[in-house]
Design an enzyme around this catalytic site. Structure first.
Site, PDB file in Angstrom:
ATOM      1  CG  ASN A 122      -1.737   1.196   1.405  1.00  0.00           C
ATOM      2  OD1 ASN A 122      -1.814   2.032   0.491  1.00  0.00           O
ATOM      3  ND2 ASN A 122      -2.386   1.332   2.553  1.00  0.00           N
ATOM      4  CE  LYS A 136      -0.232   3.163   4.666  1.00  0.00           C
ATOM      5  NZ  LYS A 136      -0.155   3.237   6.118  1.00  0.00           N
ATOM      6  CG  HIS A 144      -5.913   1.669   5.154  1.00  0.00           C
ATOM      7  ND1 HIS A 144      -5.459   2.686   5.963  1.00  0.00           N
ATOM      8  CD2 HIS A 144      -4.897   0.780   5.043  1.00  0.00           C
ATOM      9  CE1 HIS A 144      -4.212   2.412   6.321  1.00  0.00           C
ATOM     10  NE2 HIS A 144      -3.848   1.261   5.777  1.00  0.00           N
ATOM     11  CD  GLU A 146      -2.990   5.380   6.765  1.00  0.00           C
ATOM     12  OE1 GLU A 146      -2.947   5.426   5.528  1.00  0.00           O
ATOM     13  OE2 GLU A 146      -2.102   4.836   7.462  1.00  0.00           O
ATOM     14  CD  GLU A 175      -3.587  -2.797   7.366  1.00  0.00           C
ATOM     15  OE1 GLU A 175      -2.439  -2.969   6.948  1.00  0.00           O
ATOM     16  OE2 GLU A 175      -4.277  -1.811   7.080  1.00  0.00           O
ATOM     17  N   GLY A 179       2.152   2.084  10.663  1.00  0.00           N
ATOM     18  CA  GLY A 179       3.073   3.205  10.489  1.00  0.00           C
ATOM     19  C   GLY A 179       3.803   3.619  11.754  1.00  0.00           C
ATOM     20  CB  SER A 206       4.934  -1.965  12.047  1.00  0.00           C
ATOM     21  OG  SER A 206       4.542  -0.620  12.269  1.00  0.00           O
TER      22      SER A 206
END
Ligand code: PGA
Length: 251
Positions: free
Chosen positions: A9, A11, A96, A98, A168, A174, A214
């Protein structure tokens, strides 16, 4: 036997040249490597077409990071499932963290996006996971199953069998703080058991559940050695060919 899946991904990262360069490096290495995993990358939407072109003739799939659920029409700034499909996109991330936490997407949005993906024959990769507060409050199970139940509402067992779930934990994305393998396995197992109860053992045996948060070359093999973990969704470490290929090597 579920085919492992390793997805990058990207991003909102990489300029046009970097994105195409990375795609070419991956194409070369994947052609030479002979991994049994399915490999996919999700470039920024502005690079989807050129990355797809750069990967022509490669087994690497191109995915979208998101989509707009509505049918093509007056939705300024949006990209429809049909438009993605026409570009050669084969799968799309949905929900996701985010998207949920930065852009305020809800479980209802996720349901609509899964339907849109199916409408255009895109494979949905549905992301779910708890926040640190939720984990520390002992609510992980309720939260993750609540998200999965909402996302899969209204789907048939055959549709569930075909899709991908990406666990996730929000606190691991991240941050460099990856989940303990045992904790990830526990959530995957809980999820699969729920799928079995709701959609039957065949759907539970078929649905792929990948871990993200991560994942790096030095911790990937811990996850990928587990039969419960069907692959990885990789953010930061997918932005460089070496580290992404290091993860792929563990699959
Ligand atoms: P990360 O991101 O690997 O950088 O933690 C994972 C993701 O957001 O899918």
């Amino acid at each position: 036997m579920r085919t492992p899946l390793v997805l990058g991904n990207w991003k909102m990262n990489l300029g046009a040249r970097q994105a195409i360069g990375l795609a070419r490096d991956l194409k070369r290495a994947v052609a030479a490597g002979g991994s049994r995993a399915t490999v996919g990358v999700c470039p920024s939407p502005v690079h989807v077409a050129s990355v797809r072109e750069g990967l022509e003739g490669s087994s690497i799939q191109v995915g979208s990071q998101d989509l707009v659920a509505q049918e093509p029409g007056a939705f300024t700034g949006g990209t429809s499932a049909e438009q993605l499909r026409e570009l050669g996109v084969t799968f799309t991330l949905i929900g996701h963290s985010e998207r949920r936490h930065v852009f305020g997407e809800t479980d209802q949005d996720v349901v609509a996006k899964v339907a849109a993906a199916h409408r255009a024959s895109l494979l949905p990769v549905v992301c779910y996971g708890e926040t640190l507060d939720q984990r520390e409050a002992g609510r992980t199970r309720d939260v993750v199953l609540g998200q999965v139940e909402a996302a899969l509402a209204g789907l048939s067992a055959a549709q569930v069998s075909a899709l991908v779930l990406a666990y996730e934990p929000v606190w691991a994305i991240g941050t460099g703080r990856n989940a303990e393998v045992a904790d990830a396995v526990d959530v995957h197992r809980t999820t699969r058991a729920w799928v079995s109860d709701r959609f039957g053992p065949e759907a539970a045996a078929a649905v792929r559940i990948v871990y993200g948060g991560s994942v790096k070359p030095d911790n990937a093999s811990g996850y990928l050695a587990e039969t419960e973990i069907d692959g990885a969704l990789v953010g930061g470490a997918s932005l460089q060919a070496d580290s992404f290929l290091g993860i792929l090597g563990a699959a």
